[in-house]
Design a protein around this motif. Structure first.
Motif, PDB file in Angstrom:
ATOM      1  N   ILE A  12      33.269  11.687 -20.401  1.00 50.16           N
ATOM      2  CA  ILE A  12      32.426  12.876 -20.339  1.00 50.16           C
ATOM      3  C   ILE A  12      33.276  14.035 -19.820  1.00 50.16           C
ATOM      4  O   ILE A  12      34.205  13.835 -19.025  1.00 50.16           O
ATOM      5  N   ALA A  13      33.001  15.227 -20.292  1.00 50.08           N
ATOM      6  CA  ALA A  13      33.710  16.414 -19.831  1.00 50.08           C
ATOM      7  C   ALA A  13      33.193  16.824 -18.451  1.00 50.08           C
ATOM      8  O   ALA A  13      32.017  16.604 -18.114  1.00 50.08           O
ATOM      9  N   ALA A  14      34.060  17.428 -17.655  1.00 48.37           N
ATOM     10  CA  ALA A  14      33.690  17.782 -16.285  1.00 48.37           C
ATOM     11  C   ALA A  14      32.492  18.724 -16.236  1.00 48.37           C
ATOM     12  O   ALA A  14      31.600  18.557 -15.395  1.00 48.37           O
ATOM     13  N   ASP A  15      32.460  19.718 -17.135  1.00 45.06           N
ATOM     14  CA  ASP A  15      31.345  20.668 -17.078  1.00 45.06           C
ATOM     15  C   ASP A  15      30.029  20.025 -17.500  1.00 45.06           C
ATOM     16  O   ASP A  15      28.951  20.484 -17.098  1.00 45.06           O
ATOM     17  N   GLU A  16      30.081  18.918 -18.264  1.00 44.22           N
ATOM     18  CA  GLU A  16      28.861  18.230 -18.670  1.00 44.22           C
ATOM     19  C   GLU A  16      28.365  17.264 -17.603  1.00 44.22           C
ATOM     20  O   GLU A  16      27.170  16.945 -17.541  1.00 44.22           O
ATOM     21  N   LEU A  17      29.274  16.785 -16.755  1.00 46.30           N
ATOM     22  CA  LEU A  17      28.867  15.897 -15.664  1.00 46.30           C
ATOM     23  C   LEU A  17      28.373  16.682 -14.452  1.00 46.30           C
ATOM     24  O   LEU A  17      27.507  16.204 -13.703  1.00 46.30           O
ATOM     25  N   LEU A  18      28.878  17.885 -14.272  1.00 50.18           N
ATOM     26  CA  LEU A  18      28.562  18.669 -13.079  1.00 50.18           C
ATOM     27  C   LEU A  18      27.062  18.810 -12.813  1.00 50.18           C
ATOM     28  O   LEU A  18      26.627  18.642 -11.654  1.00 50.18           O
ATOM     29  N   PRO A  19      26.202  19.119 -13.792  1.00 56.86           N
ATOM     30  CA  PRO A  19      24.769  19.267 -13.483  1.00 56.86           C
ATOM     31  C   PRO A  19      24.141  18.019 -12.879  1.00 56.86           C
ATOM     32  O   PRO A  19      23.158  18.113 -12.134  1.00 56.86           O
ATOM     33  N   HIS A  20      24.696  16.851 -13.174  1.00 57.16           N
ATOM     34  CA  HIS A  20      24.145  15.609 -12.636  1.00 57.16           C
ATOM     35  C   HIS A  20      24.506  15.419 -11.164  1.00 57.16           C
ATOM     36  O   HIS A  20      23.975  14.515 -10.508  1.00 57.16           O
ATOM     37  N   TYR A  21      25.414  16.239 -10.655  1.00 55.25           N
ATOM     38  CA  TYR A  21      25.813  16.170  -9.251  1.00 55.25           C
ATOM     39  C   TYR A  21      25.149  17.240  -8.397  1.00 55.25           C
ATOM     40  O   TYR A  21      25.288  17.223  -7.181  1.00 55.25           O
ATOM     41  N   ARG A  22      24.472  18.176  -9.020  1.00 59.16           N
ATOM     42  CA  ARG A  22      23.856  19.247  -8.239  1.00 59.16           C
ATOM     43  C   ARG A  22      22.689  18.699  -7.411  1.00 59.16           C
ATOM     44  O   ARG A  22      21.991  17.772  -7.838  1.00 59.16           O
ATOM     45  N   PRO A  23      22.471  19.253  -6.232  1.00 53.80           N
ATOM     46  CA  PRO A  23      21.394  18.751  -5.353  1.00 53.80           C
ATOM     47  C   PRO A  23      20.034  18.828  -6.035  1.00 53.80           C
ATOM     48  O   PRO A  23      19.747  19.744  -6.808  1.00 53.80           O
ATOM     49  N   THR A  24      19.204  17.848  -5.748  1.00 57.67           N
ATOM     50  CA  THR A  24      17.853  17.793  -6.288  1.00 57.67           C
ATOM     51  C   THR A  24      16.928  17.235  -5.221  1.00 57.67           C
ATOM     52  O   THR A  24      17.354  16.448  -4.353  1.00 57.67           O
ATOM     53  N   GLU A  25      15.675  17.615  -5.283  1.00 60.12           N
ATOM     54  CA  GLU A  25      14.702  17.122  -4.307  1.00 60.12           C
ATOM     55  C   GLU A  25      14.341  15.657  -4.535  1.00 60.12           C
ATOM     56  O   GLU A  25      13.712  15.028  -3.674  1.00 60.12           O
ATOM     57  N   TYR A  26      14.761  15.104  -5.659  1.00 52.51           N
ATOM     58  CA  TYR A  26      14.315  13.750  -6.000  1.00 52.51           C
ATOM     59  C   TYR A  26      15.245  12.662  -5.483  1.00 52.51           C
ATOM     60  O   TYR A  26      14.871  11.492  -5.465  1.00 52.51           O
ATOM     61  N   GLN A  27      16.470  13.029  -5.080  1.00 55.18           N
ATOM     62  CA  GLN A  27      17.358  12.044  -4.489  1.00 55.18           C
ATOM     63  C   GLN A  27      18.380  12.744  -3.603  1.00 55.18           C
ATOM     64  O   GLN A  27      18.686  13.924  -3.781  1.00 55.18           O
ATOM     65  N   THR A  28      18.881  11.986  -2.634  1.00 56.18           N
ATOM     66  CA  THR A  28      19.991  12.445  -1.805  1.00 56.18           C
ATOM     67  C   THR A  28      21.255  11.757  -2.302  1.00 56.18           C
ATOM     68  O   THR A  28      21.266  10.531  -2.434  1.00 56.18           O
ATOM     69  N   ARG A  29      22.281  12.524  -2.571  1.00 56.91           N
ATOM     70  CA  ARG A  29      23.540  11.965  -3.073  1.00 56.91           C
ATOM     71  C   ARG A  29      24.669  12.308  -2.116  1.00 56.91           C
ATOM     72  O   ARG A  29      24.808  13.454  -1.688  1.00 56.91           O
ATOM     73  N   ARG A  30      25.463  11.308  -1.789  1.00 61.53           N
ATOM     74  CA  ARG A  30      26.686  11.499  -1.028  1.00 61.53           C
ATOM     75  C   ARG A  30      27.857  11.021  -1.885  1.00 61.53           C
ATOM     76  O   ARG A  30      27.824   9.908  -2.402  1.00 61.53           O
ATOM     77  N   SER A  31      28.867  11.867  -2.013  1.00 60.59           N
ATOM     78  CA  SER A  31      29.989  11.566  -2.907  1.00 60.59           C
ATOM     79  C   SER A  31      31.306  11.893  -2.219  1.00 60.59           C
ATOM     80  O   SER A  31      31.403  12.883  -1.474  1.00 60.59           O
ATOM     81  N   TRP A  32      32.318  11.087  -2.499  1.00 55.52           N
ATOM     82  CA  TRP A  32      33.655  11.280  -1.966  1.00 55.52           C
ATOM     83  C   TRP A  32      34.682  11.033  -3.076  1.00 55.52           C
ATOM     84  O   TRP A  32      34.452  10.221  -3.978  1.00 55.52           O
ATOM     85  N   VAL A  33      35.810  11.705  -2.974  1.00 54.20           N
ATOM     86  CA  VAL A  33      36.966  11.322  -3.770  1.00 54.20           C
ATOM     87  C   VAL A  33      37.864  10.464  -2.883  1.00 54.20           C
ATOM     88  O   VAL A  33      37.966  10.693  -1.667  1.00 54.20           O
ATOM     89  N   VAL A  34      38.479   9.463  -3.497  1.00 51.76           N
ATOM     90  CA  VAL A  34      39.403   8.591  -2.776  1.00 51.76           C
ATOM     91  C   VAL A  34      40.799   9.169  -2.962  1.00 51.76           C
ATOM     92  O   VAL A  34      41.290   9.274  -4.093  1.00 51.76           O
ATOM     93  N   VAL A  35      41.426   9.571  -1.864  1.00 55.61           N
ATOM     94  CA  VAL A  35      42.725  10.247  -1.900  1.00 55.61           C
ATOM     95  C   VAL A  35      43.766   9.340  -1.260  1.00 55.61           C
ATOM     96  O   VAL A  35      43.606   8.899  -0.113  1.00 55.61           O
ATOM     97  N   ASP A  36      44.822   9.048  -2.001  1.00 54.00           N
ATOM     98  CA  ASP A  36      45.894   8.179  -1.531  1.00 54.00           C
ATOM     99  C   ASP A  36      47.199   8.975  -1.567  1.00 54.00           C
ATOM    100  O   ASP A  36      47.686   9.330  -2.644  1.00 54.00           O
TER     101      ASP A  36
END
Length: 360
Positions: free
Chosen positions: A48-72
């Motif tokens: 999936i393209a980044a701009d197409e995935l981005l809306p699925h990460y935006r905050p919503t009242e229906y769920q709380t999402r916590r996300s991290w990138v793993v940096v090595d």
């Protein structure tokens, strides 16, 4: 807690736009995500393209999402995510850990899982559930309590087992060839129409027309109660027209297309079955069949076949360059798998659904 020199779990910034300066981590996360999915499956159907995935990460009242990138050592090598529904009484947390294959075996997954479980506890969640693809492999196999399907006891399965998870369900990932003959689909549609004279097909593209939004919302709410879920836990979802609008915008705001094909009871106007087909801005990429449901009280009239076949036939005009449609179904959902197999969907992979109940 697992400590690894040079390893960081950096909270993922959700940018306003994929082109803003603070979007660098998000863009790189998506690039790495797509590589990981190719490593697992051997193809790019899940890209999936980044701009197409981005809306699925935006905050919503229906769920709380916590996300991290793993940096090595300064490089993003994966991602971690924990989603917590906000339905009344919800006790579930849904999570993922995805890492590039050449980083496996160093304890990074275990360190990431410490973060997952700690986050779930902080939010008062006691049921943790996760899904992972398990490519076919020789050797010992695992079967869920449902008795339907199996997966290999592979590296990923062993990770879940070490963390105290049980395999609750196996899902089949199937594909339909959009480049082949549709004669069988046309025949099945005609048979379904003959078997369901009290119903008609209605279709729309998101955003959902006002006249269909309440019925669509009711059917979406029933996905959490009517679809086979083995011993997995899902809080009953409440959908209304506002939630439908938010759902639709996650696709349309990035230029993705979602087509809904529904069966409507002629006498009452009630929407009682539906099927969703989705494709991104690149109309040559694979299409995805998302939710499909026939309300329990309307089953037995070939409505699943009706909406699936009608949707596929119209999809040829929507995305003529798309070569296949991808879908997922629980292995114990024989009624839906029977329809898919008759249409021509063939299995290409299997997914394990894993669950753990935390101690107090």
């Amino acid at each position: 807690m697992t400590t690894i020199t040079g390893l960081e779990f950096r909270p993922l910034v959700i940018p306003d736009s994929i082109d803003t300066p603070d979007a660098a981590d998000f863009r790189e996360m998506v690039r790495v995500r797509n590589i990981i999915y190719r490593e697992i499956s051997g193809h790019d159907d899940h890209r999936i393209a980044a701009d197409e995935l981005l809306p699925h990460y935006r905050p919503t009242e229906y769920q709380t999402r916590r996300s991290w990138v793993v940096v090595d050592d300064g490089a993003i090598i994966g991602r971690v995510g924990v989603d917590m529904p906000q339905e009344d009484g919800s006790k579930e947390a849904f999570w993922l850990i995805e890492l590039l294959r050449d980083t496996w075996g160093r304890g990074i997954g275990s360190a990431a899982y410490d973060l997952v479980e700690r986050t779930a506890r902080e939010f008062g969640r006691s049921v943790l559930q996760s899904w992972a693809e398990h490519p076919a492999a020789p050797g010992p196999q695992l079967a869920p309590p449902t008795g339907f399907g199996e997966i290999p006891r592979d590296h990923i399965a062993r990770f879940y087992l070490r963390q105290g998870y049980t395999l609750e369900q196996v899902e089949r990932n199937s594909a339909f060839d959009l480049t082949g003959s549709f004669a069988g689909v046309e025949r099945l549609l005609a048979e379904a129409q003959a078997a369901s004279p009290a119903y008609r097909v209605v279709q729309w593209f998101a955003p959902t027309p006002e006249e269909y939004a309440p019925g669509y919302a009711w059917m979406k709410s029933r996905m959490s109660t009517d679809a086979p879920s083995a011993a997995l836990d899902f809080a009953e979802e409440t959908w209304d027209t506002a939630r439908i609008a938010e759902h639709d915008a996650r696709y349309t705001s990035a230029g993705r297309t979602i087509q809904v094909t529904a069966a409507q009871h002629i006498g009452t106007g009630e929407l009682c079955a539906f099927n969703e087909l989705v494709i991104g801005k690149d109309r040559g990429e694979p299409s995805h069949q998302e939710d499909t449901l026939v309300l329990k009280e309307h089953r037995g009239h070939k409505l699943g076949t009706l909406v699936k076949c009608a949707g596929l036939l119209s999809w040829r005009d929507v995305a003529p360059a798309s070569a296949r449609v991808i879908t997922y179904n629980a292995e114990e959902n024989r009624p839906m798998l029977d329809i898919n197999e008759a249409i021509g969907f063939a299995p290409i992979a299997y997914v394990g659904a894993w669950k753990k109940v935390l101690d107090d």
